[in-house]
Design a protein around this motif. Structure first.
Motif, PDB file in Angstrom:
ATOM      1  N   THR A  57       0.569  -1.174   0.079  1.00 36.42           N
ATOM      2  CA  THR A  57      -0.029  -0.027  -0.036  1.00 36.42           C
ATOM      3  C   THR A  57       0.884   1.320   0.124  1.00 36.42           C
ATOM      4  N   VAL A  58       0.725   2.043  -0.908  1.00 35.41           N
ATOM      5  CA  VAL A  58       1.434   3.244  -1.025  1.00 35.41           C
ATOM      6  C   VAL A  58       1.010   4.491  -0.153  1.00 35.41           C
ATOM      7  N   GLN A  59       1.669   4.797   0.854  1.00 40.78           N
ATOM      8  CA  GLN A  59       1.235   5.954   1.775  1.00 40.78           C
ATOM      9  C   GLN A  59       2.525   6.782   1.790  1.00 40.78           C
ATOM     10  N   ARG A  60       2.189   8.074   2.173  1.00 40.49           N
ATOM     11  CA  ARG A  60       3.085   9.031   2.707  1.00 40.49           C
ATOM     12  C   ARG A  60       3.984   8.581   3.925  1.00 40.49           C
ATOM     13  N   PRO A  61       5.198   8.764   4.004  1.00 41.76           N
ATOM     14  CA  PRO A  61       5.738   8.451   5.089  1.00 41.76           C
ATOM     15  C   PRO A  61       5.270   9.119   6.471  1.00 41.76           C
ATOM     16  N   LYS A  62       5.047   8.453   7.644  1.00 37.99           N
ATOM     17  CA  LYS A  62       4.847   9.314   8.794  1.00 37.99           C
ATOM     18  C   LYS A  62       5.496  10.537   9.069  1.00 37.99           C
ATOM     19  N   PRO A  63       4.916  11.407   9.763  1.00 38.35           N
ATOM     20  CA  PRO A  63       5.930  12.442  10.189  1.00 38.35           C
ATOM     21  C   PRO A  63       6.649  12.341  11.296  1.00 38.35           C
ATOM     22  N   GLY A  64       7.818  12.857  11.512  1.00 35.91           N
ATOM     23  CA  GLY A  64       8.927  12.752  12.363  1.00 35.91           C
ATOM     24  C   GLY A  64       9.922  11.587  11.980  1.00 35.91           C
ATOM     25  N   LEU A  65       9.879  10.788  10.985  1.00 35.83           N
ATOM     26  CA  LEU A  65      10.867  10.019  10.753  1.00 35.83           C
ATOM     27  C   LEU A  65      12.176  10.288  10.570  1.00 35.83           C
ATOM     28  N   SER A  66      13.384   9.721  10.651  1.00 31.13           N
ATOM     29  CA  SER A  66      14.553  10.118  10.341  1.00 31.13           C
ATOM     30  C   SER A  66      14.927  10.189   8.702  1.00 31.13           C
ATOM     31  N   LYS A  67      15.755  10.918   8.228  1.00 31.86           N
ATOM     32  CA  LYS A  67      15.859  10.823   6.865  1.00 31.86           C
ATOM     33  C   LYS A  67      16.060   9.410   6.440  1.00 31.86           C
ATOM     34  N   SER A  68      16.762   8.495   7.033  1.00 30.37           N
ATOM     35  CA  SER A  68      16.823   6.990   6.602  1.00 30.37           C
ATOM     36  C   SER A  68      15.885   6.150   6.780  1.00 30.37           C
ATOM     37  N   ALA A 100      12.641   7.343   6.401  1.00 26.01           N
ATOM     38  CA  ALA A 100      11.780   8.094   5.312  1.00 26.01           C
ATOM     39  C   ALA A 100      12.147   7.354   4.082  1.00 26.01           C
ATOM     40  N   TYR A 101      13.525   7.401   3.773  1.00 28.97           N
ATOM     41  CA  TYR A 101      13.852   6.868   2.626  1.00 28.97           C
ATOM     42  C   TYR A 101      13.679   5.258   2.584  1.00 28.97           C
ATOM     43  N   GLY A 102      13.875   4.539   3.562  1.00 24.25           N
ATOM     44  CA  GLY A 102      13.353   3.347   3.727  1.00 24.25           C
ATOM     45  C   GLY A 102      12.008   2.880   3.351  1.00 24.25           C
ATOM     46  N   HIS A 103      11.062   4.130   3.554  1.00 27.33           N
ATOM     47  CA  HIS A 103       9.661   3.983   3.236  1.00 27.33           C
ATOM     48  C   HIS A 103       9.689   3.553   2.007  1.00 27.33           C
ATOM     49  N   PHE A 104      10.387   4.355   0.998  1.00 20.52           N
ATOM     50  CA  PHE A 104      10.328   4.087  -0.444  1.00 20.52           C
ATOM     51  C   PHE A 104      11.468   3.227  -0.925  1.00 20.52           C
ATOM     52  N   ASN A 105      12.136   2.627  -0.348  1.00 19.50           N
ATOM     53  CA  ASN A 105      13.308   1.518  -0.863  1.00 19.50           C
ATOM     54  C   ASN A 105      14.391   2.467  -1.577  1.00 19.50           C
ATOM     55  N   PHE A 106      14.546   3.733  -1.189  1.00 16.88           N
ATOM     56  CA  PHE A 106      15.509   4.408  -1.790  1.00 16.88           C
ATOM     57  C   PHE A 106      16.946   4.655  -1.094  1.00 16.88           C
ATOM     58  N   ASP A 107      17.780   4.349  -1.866  1.00 19.46           N
ATOM     59  CA  ASP A 107      19.464   4.425  -1.579  1.00 19.46           C
ATOM     60  C   ASP A 107      20.021   5.905  -1.952  1.00 19.46           C
ATOM     61  N   PHE A 108      20.003   6.689  -0.932  1.00 17.53           N
ATOM     62  CA  PHE A 108      20.545   7.842  -1.062  1.00 17.53           C
ATOM     63  C   PHE A 108      22.140   7.627  -1.444  1.00 17.53           C
ATOM     64  N   GLU A 140      13.352  23.182   8.331  1.00 17.70           N
ATOM     65  CA  GLU A 140      13.208  23.726   9.739  1.00 17.70           C
ATOM     66  C   GLU A 140      12.720  22.820  10.724  1.00 17.70           C
ATOM     67  N   ARG A 141      12.153  21.841  10.528  1.00 15.90           N
ATOM     68  CA  ARG A 141      11.464  20.763  11.117  1.00 15.90           C
ATOM     69  C   ARG A 141      12.204  19.499  11.373  1.00 15.90           C
ATOM     70  N   LEU A 142      12.860  19.210  10.411  1.00 14.81           N
ATOM     71  CA  LEU A 142      13.761  18.041  10.151  1.00 14.81           C
ATOM     72  C   LEU A 142      14.682  17.778  11.051  1.00 14.81           C
ATOM     73  N   LEU A 143      14.829  16.698  12.023  1.00 17.02           N
ATOM     74  CA  LEU A 143      15.886  16.361  12.759  1.00 17.02           C
ATOM     75  C   LEU A 143      16.829  15.422  11.987  1.00 17.02           C
ATOM     76  N   THR A 144      18.319  15.742  12.321  1.00 17.86           N
ATOM     77  CA  THR A 144      19.176  14.797  11.832  1.00 17.86           C
ATOM     78  C   THR A 144      19.359  13.722  12.601  1.00 17.86           C
ATOM     79  N   GLU A 145      19.919  12.514  12.107  1.00 15.85           N
ATOM     80  CA  GLU A 145      20.134  11.375  12.705  1.00 15.85           C
ATOM     81  C   GLU A 145      20.914  11.698  14.113  1.00 15.85           C
ATOM     82  N   GLU A 146      21.808  12.556  14.164  1.00 17.23           N
ATOM     83  CA  GLU A 146      22.813  12.848  15.290  1.00 17.23           C
ATOM     84  C   GLU A 146      21.825  13.535  16.250  1.00 17.23           C
ATOM     85  N   GLU A 147      20.813  14.430  16.021  1.00 15.38           N
ATOM     86  CA  GLU A 147      19.959  15.052  16.679  1.00 15.38           C
ATOM     87  C   GLU A 147      19.041  14.017  17.686  1.00 15.38           C
TER      88      GLU A 147
END
Length: 194
Positions: free
Chosen positions: A7-18, A20-28, A162-169
């Motif tokens: 099922t295709v859905q938007r990623p949930k808010p507040g996910l880390s970048k990795s 959110a990317y994992g939601h789409f199987n995207f390799d940055f 502005e709202r995106l937290l980095t992995e380190e944060e």
């Protein structure tokens, strides 16, 4: 290819970048367009032609709907382009070229825009894989998806710069949220007196 049935859905808010990317199987860290083109030189030429035609056709769809929103144009372009590549070469190659496009044309700072594109890329591949759409015109399918709200045309504010937290944060907030103060021990007086 199990992702086609997912099922295709938007990623949930507040996910880390990795996440959110994992939601789409995207390799940055994946291949950029020029590198991927070396592995598929003949297909890359055709994919480039489909890209250019999809840009023009996205303009047509957007202007017919009297919409001049940049994100709506991007949504239509990405969905239409992935739809066409999937029809011609299959969903795996379409995903490879869609992801390489994102790595080539979007910077890390454009995370919300990249997620928007990844979602619409996914929708284009899913719509192309739907057997009910086989006899239909590709522009008609994408126009219908846009009008019915299936395509994502607005940036998700949860993933703004502005709202995106980095992995380190995120890690730092988890480390410092622990309570290191020990609770005072309590003793049962009746046990001590025995």
């Amino acid at each position: 290819m199990s992702w086609i049935r997912k099922t295709v859905q938007r990623p949930k808010p507040g996910l880390s970048k990795s996440e959110a990317y994992g939601h789409f199987n995207f390799d940055f860290r994946g291949m950029r367009k020029d590198t991927l083109s070396l592995f598929h030189p003949v297909r890359a030429k055709r994919v480039k032609d489909l890209e250019e035609q999809s840009q023009l056709d996205a303009n047509t769809i957007i202007y017919q709907g009297n919409c001049d929103d940049v994100h709506a144009h991007s949504a239509v372009f990405h969905a239409l382009w992935m739809y066409r590549i999937t029809r011609e070469f299959g969903p795996v190659l379409a995903k490879d070229f869609g992801d390489s496009y994102e790595l080539t044309h979007r910077t890390e700072d454009e995370f919300a825009e990249r997620l928007l594109d990844l979602y619409n890329n996914w929708m284009g591949r899913v719509l192309a894989s739907d057997h009910e759409n086989v006899p239909r015109n590709d522009m008609e399918v994408i126009q219908e998806a846009l009008n019915s709200g299936i395509l994502q045309t607005t940036l998700d504010p949860a993933y703004s710069k502005e709202r995106l937290l980095t992995e380190e944060e995120i890690l730092r907030s988890k480390i410092f949220s622990f309570n290191f103060v020990e609770k005072p021990k309590t003793y049962n007086a009746s046990l001590i007196l025995k």
